[in-house]
Structure formats: structure tokens, C-alpha cells
Design an enzyme around this catalytic site. Structure first.
Site, short mmCIF file in Angstrom:
data_model
loop_
_atom_site.label_atom_id
_atom_site.label_comp_id
_atom_site.label_asym_id
_atom_site.label_seq_id
_atom_site.Cartn_x
_atom_site.Cartn_y
_atom_site.Cartn_z
N TYR A 157 0.83 -1.20 0.00
CA TYR A 157 0.00 0.00 0.00
C TYR A 157 0.87 1.25 0.00
O TYR A 157 0.59 2.22 -0.70
CB TYR A 157 -0.93 0.02 1.23
CG TYR A 157 -1.95 1.12 1.14
CD1 TYR A 157 -3.18 0.89 0.52
CD2 TYR A 157 -1.67 2.40 1.62
CE1 TYR A 157 -4.11 1.91 0.41
CE2 TYR A 157 -2.60 3.42 1.49
CZ TYR A 157 -3.81 3.17 0.89
OH TYR A 157 -4.73 4.18 0.76
N ARG B 154 -13.69 15.14 -33.76
CA ARG B 154 -13.07 16.25 -33.04
C ARG B 154 -13.56 17.54 -33.70
O ARG B 154 -12.86 18.18 -34.46
CB ARG B 154 -11.54 16.17 -33.08
CG ARG B 154 -10.96 14.96 -32.37
CD ARG B 154 -10.75 15.08 -30.87
NE ARG B 154 -11.90 14.88 -30.00
CZ ARG B 154 -11.79 14.49 -28.72
NH1 ARG B 154 -10.62 14.23 -28.18
NH2 ARG B 154 -12.84 14.37 -27.97
N LYS C 275 -0.34 7.69 -23.34
CA LYS C 275 0.09 8.02 -24.70
C LYS C 275 1.59 7.74 -24.84
O LYS C 275 1.98 6.58 -24.97
CB LYS C 275 -0.21 9.49 -25.02
CG LYS C 275 -1.69 9.77 -25.30
CD LYS C 275 -2.51 9.86 -24.06
CE LYS C 275 -3.89 10.44 -24.30
NZ LYS C 275 -4.70 10.37 -23.08
N PHE D 170 -19.37 14.36 -26.07
CA PHE D 170 -18.98 13.51 -27.20
C PHE D 170 -18.86 12.04 -26.83
O PHE D 170 -19.03 11.17 -27.67
CB PHE D 170 -17.65 14.00 -27.80
CG PHE D 170 -16.53 14.06 -26.79
CD1 PHE D 170 -16.36 15.19 -26.01
CD2 PHE D 170 -15.66 13.00 -26.63
CE1 PHE D 170 -15.34 15.25 -25.06
CE2 PHE D 170 -14.64 13.05 -25.70
CZ PHE D 170 -14.48 14.18 -24.90
N ASP E 116 0.89 20.49 -20.26
CA ASP E 116 0.26 19.20 -20.47
C ASP E 116 1.25 18.47 -21.38
O ASP E 116 1.24 18.66 -22.60
CB ASP E 116 -1.11 19.35 -21.14
CG ASP E 116 -1.72 17.99 -21.47
OD1 ASP E 116 -1.01 16.97 -21.36
OD2 ASP E 116 -2.91 17.95 -21.84
N PHE F 17 -7.76 21.06 -24.57
CA PHE F 17 -8.12 19.66 -24.63
C PHE F 17 -9.36 19.48 -23.77
O PHE F 17 -9.55 20.19 -22.77
CB PHE F 17 -6.99 18.72 -24.18
CG PHE F 17 -7.41 17.29 -24.38
CD1 PHE F 17 -7.53 16.79 -25.66
CD2 PHE F 17 -7.78 16.49 -23.31
CE1 PHE F 17 -8.02 15.50 -25.88
CE2 PHE F 17 -8.26 15.20 -23.53
CZ PHE F 17 -8.37 14.71 -24.81
N THR F 18 -10.20 18.53 -24.17
CA THR F 18 -11.54 18.39 -23.57
C THR F 18 -11.49 18.26 -22.04
O THR F 18 -12.12 19.04 -21.32
CB THR F 18 -12.25 17.16 -24.16
OG1 THR F 18 -11.39 16.02 -24.03
CG2 THR F 18 -12.56 17.38 -25.63
#
Ligand code: F0G
Length: 458
Positions: free
Chosen positions: A73, A383, A259, A450, A216, A125-126
């Protein structure tokens, strides 16, 4: 002598069968999914280009690393390995793991934004914008105008327009800005990079105005590769050196490890600010998990650590982007309208020019995604106006200039023959484009619509 072919710097050790279901079954599946590719079952998909997120193939070393998971943990040894990898590659000393990128965005937005403050970003970005808005922040787009023009071949369409930043400061004062949120290889612009020169200039501006840059850095690898290939003075630098150089301009970053980092789940926040780190550590335990696992299993952190080193090997990065460009060039040479320059993580069809007979309020990109799936079983992502959502103040659709279909290429997953199948399907659709009809939205969720919206054919 013609240029010699360069192949991928890996071979395939394990395969996962895929199949193309018959056309009638595809048409039925699309109808049942309400013309939203997010609502398809993946078993009904042949080639899945919905996203490059969490869809990478891990290496043999990463798979072996899973067996070394320390599922304690607290204080898992895999956490320390992840921390070291992030320090080595991104250069930030303090690391907080999160279950994925949006976990890090949530924490960052809650800590760094006071209600009413502005958060300038190079496009949006969303999920990033959603978290900014939830924290009471106001998103301001400061990307260069070229980024909104799919035909502009500017080599660094992810760049920030300093005039837009100056205008904001002049009108509202620097104190009204929470921080600058800079995306590397801007997803919504078509996978378009920032240049190091622009970053340097923005950093100097931010220093003058006493503002922090928080990246980001979700797709920093591809951005670094484009700098190496396109920007004067960087041809002799490794991707890894360029990543470190870029990150040196930030106070911190949020990353979706799904990514670049070649894993199926995970993310983190990293920073050089001890104060920010302390607050993030306090908050992560409430929303994600203890600060040494942040919602991840020990084995996940091991895989991210290994992927973080693998992702910046030059031959790999070159082969990754080369495949994206292989698909893009086939479409471009066939006359299909795509966003130029071809991006780092995908090829973006320009639905406005592809379907000039459809107005934006009948969702051309959404309709094109649906048609692509029915034609060949290839899954892509809208998009455009659906992803952009509604204006907070007026409740009306935002009508973005870019109305795109993203063909996103997972890392190390498909061969160029798969890319050929995709290209041929797009070419066939382009030929019969006048037959593609628009859609009307029959169900609309309040947030990030979306993902779950449903449509009917007009
Ligand atoms: N930032 C960028 C630029 C992204 O592309 C994503 C995710 C996130 C943040 C959020 O990360 O999904 O791990 O929570 N993009 C995916 C995509 C979903 O398909 O482009 P996450």
C-alpha cells in the site's frame, strides 16, 4: 539511388486476432451505437483508430516488469522507479502518480485556480478545459491563428501567440491569470508541435509577468521529435535531450502516461515547486490513492517507468511518426482533405472540405466517423462541434473552426498494411462523399458530451 526503407526497430512476439464483421452487421452496430463510435463494442471494430490513449503495445521488458509489481500500500519500490524515470527524462524532482492524466489535471486545477481566474492555453483539450472550468477558471485560447486553419502548413502550429497573451494582460492584468497551460503536440489542432524558440519566448514573457507555465506534456515525445526534425539547431540533439530542454521552461507538468509512455493506464503530475507538490500530495490521497500509488497498481508504475525510457529512443520515435505520415501521405496524395502538416499521433480528416454539402450543425465529422466505420470497420473519433460542447454562458453550441475526424494511430500496434486498409476506405468514402448525410443529436450529456451523445441520421 532511391532512399532505402527503414523498418520498425522491433519485431512482433505476440498477436491479438482481429476481424472485420460483415457490412450489414457494421451498419446495424452503428445504428445501435447511436452513430457514436464511442458506443461501439470493440469486438465489432476491425482497425481501431479511436485513440492512441492506453492502446499501445508494451515491450517484452514492460510485460516482464509487470511481474515485479510491489503491491504494498505504501512505499512501493515501483513508485521510486517511476519517480526516478520521471526525474531522469522530464527533469522535475517531485512526482505524484495519478490513475490517468485527468486525475493530475483535476488536482492541478483545484490547487492552482481561484474562481474567475483565466487559464490561457494553446487551444484546448476536452478534459483539461473541463477541469479548469470546474475549478471556476476561464479558458482563453492563445494559440496562433494558423492552428485553426487546417490548410496552413506552418511547421509549429502549436505555438502561442504572444500578442494574445499581451492583450489578456492589458485588459485584465497578470493577476487575473492562474497559470499558462501549454500542451505539447496540440491534440485538438491535429497533433501540432510548439517550437523551442516559441517556448523560450513564452517563458520569458511568463517570467516578466510572474506567471508559471504548467505543461500538459502528454505528447511531449512527438513534439520533441518535430523540433529535432524541423527546428534549426536541434538536428544533433536526441529526443530525450529535447524533452528535458522543453520541460526546463515549466514549473511542472501533468501527463497522461497512456500516450507517450507506452502503457495502458496511468498518469502523473510532476513539478519543481515544493509547495505545489505538498498540496498535490495532500489532495491525491483524497481523490486517487496514497501518494506512492495514486490509483495505480505497483505493476502499472513499473511499466510506466520502463516505458518512460523506451519512449524517447530516437529510432522508435522516428518509426512511430513515420507510420503516421505514411497514412497521411497516402490520403494527401489521393486528394483527401486532411490537416497539414501531418501530425504526430494521427491523421485528421477535414470534414468541412470532405463534406462541403453538410453544415456544421448536422455534425459532419460525426457523420463521417460513422460512415467510415460502416464502410470498413475502421473506428475513428469526432473532433469538431460535438467535442467542443456548449458555451457556458449562452448554452449554444461552440462552433470550432476545425471540424475533424481523427484517425489516431496506437503505438507499435498496427502494420502499414493496416494503414493501407484505412487509406483505401477513406479514399472510397471521398469518392462517394455526396451520399453521406448529416445527423441530429437525440441525446446529449451535460459534460464531455462527445463520449455518450446519440444521433439519428437525417
Ligand atoms: N491531455 C491530452 C492532450 C490528452 O490527449 C488527454 C487524453 C488527456 C490530457 C487526458 O488524459 O485520458 O489519461 O485522462 N486524451 C485521449 C485522447 C483521451 O483520445 O486523445 P487521460
Amino acid at each position: 539511388m532511391p532512399e532505402r526503407t527503414i523498418a520498425e526497430p522491433y519485431k512482433i512476439k505476440m498477436v491479438e486476432p482481429i476481424r472485420q464483421i460483415p457490412q450489414r452487421a457494421r451498419a446495424r452496430a452503428m445504428l445501435e451505437a447511436g452513430f457514436n463510435t464511442f458506443l461501439l463494442r470493440s469486438e465489432d471494430v476491425y482497425i481501431d483508430l479511436l485513440t492512441d490513449s492506453g492502446t499501445s503495445a508494451m515491450s517484452d521488458r514492460q510485460w516482464a516488469g509487470l511481474m515485479l509489481g510491489d503491491e504494498s500500500y505504501a512505499g512501493s519500490r515501483n513508485f521510486y522507479k517511476l519517480e526516478k524515470a520521471v526525474q531522469d527524462v522530464y527533469g522535475f524532482p517531485f512526482v505524484v502518480p495519478t490513475h490517468q492524466g485527468r486525475g493530475a489535471e483535476h488536482i492541478t486545477s483545484q490547487i492552482r485556480i481561484r474562481p474567475g481566474q483565466f487559464v490561457p492555453m494553446n487551444m484546448y483539450f476536452t478534459t483539461t478545459r473541463e477541469h479548469v472550468e470546474r475549478a471556476g477558471g476561464v479558458f482563453v485560447d492563445v494559440i496562433i491563428d494558423e492552428a485553426h486553419d487546417p490548410t496552413s502548413e506552418h511547421p509549429f502550429k502549436g505555438n502561442v501567440d504572444l500578442a494574445k497573451l499581451n492583450k489578456l494582460v492589458k485588459e485584465r492584468g497578470a493577476g487575473s491569470i492562474a497559470y499558462l497551460s501549454l500542451a505539447t503536440c496540440v491534440n485538438m489542432a491535429g497533433g501540432q508541435p510548439m517550437s523551442m524558440a516559441n517556448l523560450r519566448a513564452v517563458s520569458a514573457w511568463a517570467k516578466r509577468n510572474k506567471l508559471a507555465i504548467i505543461f500538459d506534456a502528454t505528447r511531449v515525445v512527438e513534439n520533441a521529435y518535430f523540433i529535432q526534425q524541423r527546428e534549426k539547431g536541434y538536428a544533433d540533439h536526441t529526443v530525450r535531450e529535447i524533452i528535458k530542454g522543453m520541460m526546463s521552461y515549466g514549473e511542472g507538468c501533468t501527463v497522461s502516461a497512456k500516450k507517450d509512455n507506452l502503457v495502458n493506464i496511468g498518469g502523473f503530475l510532476a513539478t519543481r515547486s515544493e509547495g505545489f507538490f505538498q498540496k498535490a500530495r495532500e489532495m491525491v490521497v483524497v481523490f486517487e490513492g496514497l501518494h506512492t500509488y495514486g490509483g495505480l497498481a505497483g505493476r502499472d508504475m513499473e511499466a510506466i517507468a520502463l516505458g518512460t525510457y523506451e519512449m524517447c529512443e530516437d529510432e522508435y520515435v522516428a518509426s512511430r511518426v513515420r507510420q503516421v505520415h505514411y497514412l497521411g501521405n497516402r490520403l494527401r496524395n489521393g486528394g483527401v482533405p486532411i490537416v497539414l502538416p501531418i501530425g504526430g499521433h494521427g491523421v485528421f480528416l477535414d470534414a468541412r472540405r470532405f463534406l462541403p454539402h453538410l453544415e456544421q450543425d448536422v455534425f459532419p465529422a460525426q457523420a463521417l466517423c460513422a460512415a467510415l466505420y460502416v464502410d470498413s470497420g475502421v473506428r475513428a473519433m469526432e473532433r469538431g462541434v460535438v467535442s467542443a460542447g456548449r458555451d457556458q454562458a449562452t448554452g449554444k453550441h461552440k462552433y470550432p473552426k476545425l471540424e475533424l475526424v481523427r484517425l489516431t494511430i496506437p503505438r507499435r500496434v498496427y502494420t502499414n498494411l493496416h494503414m493501407d486498409v484505412v487509406a483505401e476506405s477513406c479514399l472510397a468514402l471521398y469518392e462517394g462523399r455526396s451520399r453521406i448525410r448529416g445527423l441530429r443529436m437525440v441525446y446529449e450529456p451535460e459534460h464531455l458530451r462527445f463520449f455518450q451523445a446519440r444521433f439519428k441520421k437525417l
